[in-house]
Write an enzyme that holds these catalytic residues in place. Structure first.
Site, PDB file in Angstrom:
ATOM      1  N   THR A  98       0.824  -1.208   0.000  1.00  0.00           N
ATOM      2  CA  THR A  98       0.000   0.000   0.000  1.00  0.00           C
ATOM      3  C   THR A  98       0.857   1.257   0.000  1.00  0.00           C
ATOM      4  O   THR A  98       1.973   1.254   0.539  1.00  0.00           O
ATOM      5  CB  THR A  98      -0.898   0.013   1.262  1.00  0.00           C
TER       6      THR A  98
ATOM      7  N   TYR B 171      -1.919   0.353  10.016  1.00  0.00           N
ATOM      8  CA  TYR B 171      -2.171  -0.331   8.741  1.00  0.00           C
ATOM      9  C   TYR B 171      -0.910  -0.278   7.867  1.00  0.00           C
ATOM     10  O   TYR B 171      -0.425  -1.320   7.393  1.00  0.00           O
ATOM     11  CB  TYR B 171      -3.364   0.320   8.019  1.00  0.00           C
TER      12      TYR B 171
HETATM   13  N1  UFG Z   1     -12.913  10.781   3.086  1.00  0.00           N
HETATM   14  C1  UFG Z   1     -13.921  11.657   3.427  1.00  0.00           C
HETATM   15  N2  UFG Z   1     -15.157  11.139   3.728  1.00  0.00           N
HETATM   16  C2  UFG Z   1     -15.408   9.800   3.698  1.00  0.00           C
HETATM   17  C3  UFG Z   1     -14.372   8.911   3.341  1.00  0.00           C
HETATM   18  C4  UFG Z   1     -13.132   9.444   3.048  1.00  0.00           C
HETATM   19  O1  UFG Z   1     -13.725  12.881   3.466  1.00  0.00           O
HETATM   20  O2  UFG Z   1     -16.548   9.396   3.999  1.00  0.00           O
HETATM   21  C5  UFG Z   1     -11.589  11.319   2.747  1.00  0.00           C
HETATM   22  C6  UFG Z   1     -10.491  10.802   3.658  1.00  0.00           C
HETATM   23  O3  UFG Z   1     -10.406  11.582   4.822  1.00  0.00           O
HETATM   24  C7  UFG Z   1      -9.287  10.905   2.741  1.00  0.00           C
HETATM   25  C8  UFG Z   1      -9.850  10.624   1.358  1.00  0.00           C
HETATM   26  O4  UFG Z   1     -11.247  10.873   1.451  1.00  0.00           O
HETATM   27  O5  UFG Z   1      -8.798  12.200   2.763  1.00  0.00           O
HETATM   28  C9  UFG Z   1      -9.652   9.206   0.884  1.00  0.00           C
HETATM   29  O6  UFG Z   1     -10.076   8.326   1.908  1.00  0.00           O
HETATM   30  P1  UFG Z   1     -10.350   6.769   1.666  1.00  0.00           P
HETATM   31  O7  UFG Z   1     -10.879   6.225   2.944  1.00  0.00           O
HETATM   32  O8  UFG Z   1     -11.158   6.599   0.447  1.00  0.00           O
HETATM   33  O9  UFG Z   1      -8.926   6.176   1.333  1.00  0.00           O
HETATM   34  P2  UFG Z   1      -7.537   6.294   2.133  1.00  0.00           P
HETATM   35  O10 UFG Z   1      -6.709   7.274   1.368  1.00  0.00           O
HETATM   36  O11 UFG Z   1      -7.717   6.552   3.573  1.00  0.00           O
HETATM   37  O12 UFG Z   1      -6.972   4.829   2.065  1.00  0.00           O
HETATM   38  C10 UFG Z   1      -6.885   4.108   0.881  1.00  0.00           C
HETATM   39  C11 UFG Z   1      -6.888   2.630   1.225  1.00  0.00           C
HETATM   40  C12 UFG Z   1      -5.660   2.276   1.954  1.00  0.00           C
HETATM   41  C13 UFG Z   1      -4.427   2.752   1.229  1.00  0.00           C
HETATM   42  C14 UFG Z   1      -4.531   4.198   0.884  1.00  0.00           C
HETATM   43  C15 UFG Z   1      -3.347   4.593   0.076  1.00  0.00           C
HETATM   44  O13 UFG Z   1      -8.035   2.299   2.001  1.00  0.00           O
HETATM   45  O14 UFG Z   1      -5.607   0.885   2.053  1.00  0.00           O
HETATM   46  O15 UFG Z   1      -5.733   4.425   0.191  1.00  0.00           O
HETATM   47  O16 UFG Z   1      -3.530   5.825  -0.533  1.00  0.00           O
HETATM   48  F1  UFG Z   1      -3.345   2.605   2.007  1.00  0.00           F
END
Ligand code: UFG
Length: 327
Positions: A117, A141
């Protein structure tokens, strides 16, 4: 016909890779405990229900199937949950990978592809981030995945027969172009899925986590990659290993970042629904910006993404969302 064991192959990303392997003529055995995966998602090969933490079950599958290579997806993947329950992540992601590698060594299986990741980079100094950037994860994670990368590195040093490819995924999204499979988590946390479930009326509003980041519009920037392009990266990595290629680590992303606000705008455009967005505090464990430098996988494996288009990504996810909500 080469035989590929896919742990977690009934899950979101795993099932798209299983589909691609089937299309390429590989014989696939999916090993999945169905904790978050689904039987219907396995479009190719056979499903054995079992847990990667169960050495006896692994031994039985390895003895019977005798795979040429293993692709290991089975893992826990929610950053915020990892902050609240770190030991679950070290068990499910690190200890379980160790258990699997021990079993593979005992059975002489020396080709391995690992789902890593972008979270291993933490808050990168330079964007886009390349594979040489330091590994400084900021949540359990990312640390749990980094630790498995280190297990793989050291095993490959100790056993020259063992070769692996670790793929560092950025933000995987979208669904099968044929609308047969897609994300089906009970409690989805990913932005695009949450936005579309808000558009479909499953949730009353989308929470937007953090508007005070040092980014142009104050919201986090991510590199969204379509799940079918990620699947093709796995097929290329497998072909390379089966042809005697070296161990390697590759970023998987498009090299283009979108802010949360930009994603929300595309989701509203694609769905035609002006859903409610509520601005909230930052979510713990979120880096401000993560964008891949993916030139290495393109030059080394010849990976050519086909769906570098946020509207296509959101469009396929929306088609899938409508199918599973029956709307
Ligand atoms: N976000 C919101 N509202 C939501 C969900 C997410 O504002 O309801 C924001 C988060 O705060 C973040 C962005 O959208 O800023 C992306 O969030 P995600 O949860 O979609 O994805 P992440 O970037 O947290 O994580 C994903 C994968 C991980 C991986 C990561 C690497 O879930 O496994 O991408 O970039 F490590």
């Amino acid at each position: 016909m080469k035989k590929i064991l896919v742990t977690g192959g009934a899950g979101y990303i795993g099932s798209h890779v299983v589909k691609a392997l089937g299309e390429q003529g590989y014989e696939v055995l999916v090993f999945d405990n169905l904790s978050t995966g689904n039987e219907w998602a396995v479009l190719s090969g056979r499903l054995v229900q079992g847990d990667v933490a169960d050495r006896g079950a692994l031994d039985r599958v390895l003895t019977e199937f005798r795979p040429d290579a293993v692709i290991h997806f089975a893992a826990s993947i929610v950053v915020s949950e990892s902050v609240a329950e770190p030991l679950k992540y070290y068990r499910n992601n690190t200890a379980t990978a160790l258990n699997l590698l021990e079993a593979l060594q005992a059975h002489g299986v020396n080709r391995f592809i690992f789902s890593s990741t972008a979270a291993v980079y933490g808050i990168p100094e330079k964007i886009p981030v390349n594979e040489q950037s330091p590994l400084l994860p900021i949540n359990p994670y990312g640390t749990s995945k980094m630790m498995t990368e280190l297990l793989l590195r050291d095993l490959a040093l100790a056993n020259p027969l063992f070769r692996y490819v670790a793929l560092r995924y950025f933000n995987v999204a979208g669904a099968d172009g044929g609308n047969r499979i897609g994300q089906a988590y009970k409690n989805p946390t990913h932005l695009i899925t949450r936005a579309l479930k808000t558009a479909s009326g499953t949730y009353p509003a989308l929470q937007l986590f953090g508007t005070d980041y040092a980014t142009p519009d104050g919201t986090c920037i991510r590199d969204y990659i379509h799940v079918d392009d990620l699947a093709s990266a796995h097929v290329l990595a497998l072909e390379s290993l089966l042809a005697g290629g070296e161990s390697a680590l590759f970023n998987c992303g498009y090299g283009r970042g979108y802010s949360v606000r930009e994603v929300v705008d595309v989701a509203k455009k694609i769905t035609g629904v002006d859903f409610t967005v509520i601005e909230e505090e930052r979510r713990e464990g979120d880096p401000p910006a993560l964008v891949a430098d993916s030139s290495l996988i393109q030059s080394t494996l010849g990976w050519k993404p086909k769906h570098d288009d946020l509207e296509y990504i959101v469009g396929t996810a929306w088609a899938w969302e409508q199918k599973i909500t029956g709307k």
